[in-house]
Design an enzyme around this catalytic site. Structure first.
Site, PDB file in Angstrom:
ATOM      1  N   ASP A   1       0.969   2.431  -4.684  1.00  7.76           N
ATOM      2  CA  ASP A   1       2.179   3.196  -4.547  1.00  7.76           C
ATOM      3  C   ASP A   1       3.514   2.726  -4.390  1.00  7.76           C
ATOM      4  O   ASP A   1       4.462   3.364  -4.690  1.00  7.76           O
ATOM      5  CB  ASP A   1       1.507   4.194  -3.485  1.00  7.76           C
ATOM      6  CG  ASP A   1       0.458   5.392  -3.713  1.00  7.76           C
ATOM      7  OD1 ASP A   1      -0.086   5.282  -4.813  1.00  7.76           O
ATOM      8  OD2 ASP A   1       0.136   5.798  -2.901  1.00  7.76           O
ATOM      9  N   GLY A   2       3.376   1.564  -3.913  1.00 11.58           N
ATOM     10  CA  GLY A   2       4.579   0.792  -3.521  1.00 11.58           C
ATOM     11  C   GLY A   2       5.360   0.437  -4.710  1.00 11.58           C
ATOM     12  O   GLY A   2       6.465   0.487  -4.735  1.00 11.58           O
TER      13      GLY A   2
END
Length: 397
Positions: free
Chosen positions: A142-143
């Site tokens: 997700d980063g």
């Protein structure tokens, strides 16, 4: 409805409304989001205006793609190489890659070296690629999606995120069939979800000593100080976090909504999140999970020193403002999607509204199915052993 009161002072006049009347300048649903994403992408016109059936289309065939790879992850080297070779050699795409990705010695082997020479290399905060990239591919967790959002302070190109990280709530695509999936996106056949972002304005007050230069060129000061204000603006996909930092004291910040003080946060801090961010830090702090199609802003206290301070959801069209309370014992600290962390002092302010520039995230199936699948796979939502069936013999007892 109350009427305005007009007072005249010579050539000037002031119009004000009594406190019982609030004049809104925007819809409670928030600003209308833009429907063009980057240079060539846009949203297919939907006569029924159903958010669950939003689809991507292209004004012109896409020619450039930004590939974002998680830094210092050896497991992503082979997928990264395969994808870049496919994009450049098979699809004849212009590939943009950040400079620090190519600084990894493991990338520069003999076979892949010729491919890297075709890349367009950029540096974060130095090179503007906002009008050059047609769509984005993320490799990681997700980063990588949060990082892609931070690179574009206005219109964001469509983002296709492959699940090659640890959690992957925002990355619905599996890399096994990347060739057919990327081809499908280039042809413009994909559903999208518009993930709302927060427009954050930080106003910092600085104090400097007054100075003047004498005839000999010496700088003289008389002890007086003067203030100046510095404004910074950010686009935030997940959340704005205000916390107490290294101090052992409670954070003590005032929270305003549309100019009215609604509460003072006394605790470890407060999280202001988008629906996308509701499944991140906010849910760990006890907030509800909100589907990204819901126009809303969530306010979640962090360890409040009050049994009655519960998370709340407010309309997307409101304006929030956070400031240190007058009697706060210490400063506060703020971060934006976990980045750009900075200290907030007395006189500083943080203004938060919903941005008109959402992040168009490409769906694997559709916004609803993708979201519930992520809840089940990543957060194990409502996982419980099934209750045994009660037979007719058991019912007698």
């Amino acid at each position: 409805m109350s009427c305005p009161v007009i007072e005249t002072f010579g050539l000037y006049f002031i119009i004000y409304w009594p406190a019982v009347f609030v004049l809104r300048t925007q819809s409670l649903h928030g600003p209308i989001p833009v429907t063009t994403f980057g240079p060539k992408a846009c949203m297919l016109q939907n006569p029924h205006a159903d958010p669950a059936s939003q689809r991507l289309t292209w004004n012109k065939p896409p020619k450039s793609v930004l590939v974002i790879k998680k830094i210092r992850d050896a497991s992503l080297l082979q997928p990264f190489k395969e994808l870049c070779i496919f994009l450049t050699e098979v699809k004849n795409m212009i590939v943009y890659v950040e400079k620090k990705v190519l600084e990894d010695p493991a990338i520069s082997d003999e076979n892949f070296g010729a491919i890297t020479k075709k890349f367009c290399v950029f540096r974060e905060d130095l090179d503007d690629i906002s009008n050059r990239v047609d769509f984005i591919i993320c490799l990681g967790g997700d980063g990588t999606l949060l990082y892609a959002s931070s690179l574009f302070q206005e219109s964001v190109p469509p983002v296709m995120a492959f699940h090659l990280g640890s959690l992957g709530f925002l990355t619905p695509f599996k890399f096994d069939t990347y060739q057919s999936q990327v081809t499908q996106i280039i042809e413009g056949n994909a559903a999208i979800v518009l993930r709302s972002r927060l427009k954050v304005r930080v106003l910092k007050e600085t104090w400097e000593k007054k100075a003047r230069v004498d005839e000999k060129g010496l700088i003289l000061t008389n002890g007086d100080v003067e203030s100046s204000r510095k404004a910074m603006q950010y686009q935030v996909l997940n959340e704005v976090v205000v916390d107490r930092g290294p101090s052992s004291y409670l954070s003590n910040v005032d929270l305003f909504l549309d100019g009215h003080l609604i509460t003072t946060v006394q605790g470890d801090g407060v999280i202001v999140s988008t629906p996308t961010g509701s499944t991140a830090y906010a849910v760990a702090a006890g907030a509800s999970m909100i589907h990204p199609n819901v126009p809303a802003i969530m306010i979640t206290p962090i360890c409040p020193h009050s049994l009655s301070f519960r998370p709340i959801v407010v309309p997307a069209g409101v304006e929030l403002k956070i400031m240190l309370s007058r009697d706060a014992r210490n400063t506060a600290w703020v971060s934006f999607d976990g980045r750009k962390r900075q200290e907030i002092c007395h006189g500083d302010s943080i203004t938060i509204t919903t941005s008109c520039f959402p992040l168009p995230s490409i769906c694997f199936r559709d916004p609803v199915n993708d979201w519930f699948e992520s809840l089940a796979e990543c957060l194990h939502w409502n996982v419980r052993k099934k209750q045994n069936y009660l037979s007719s013999e058991d019912e007698e007892f």
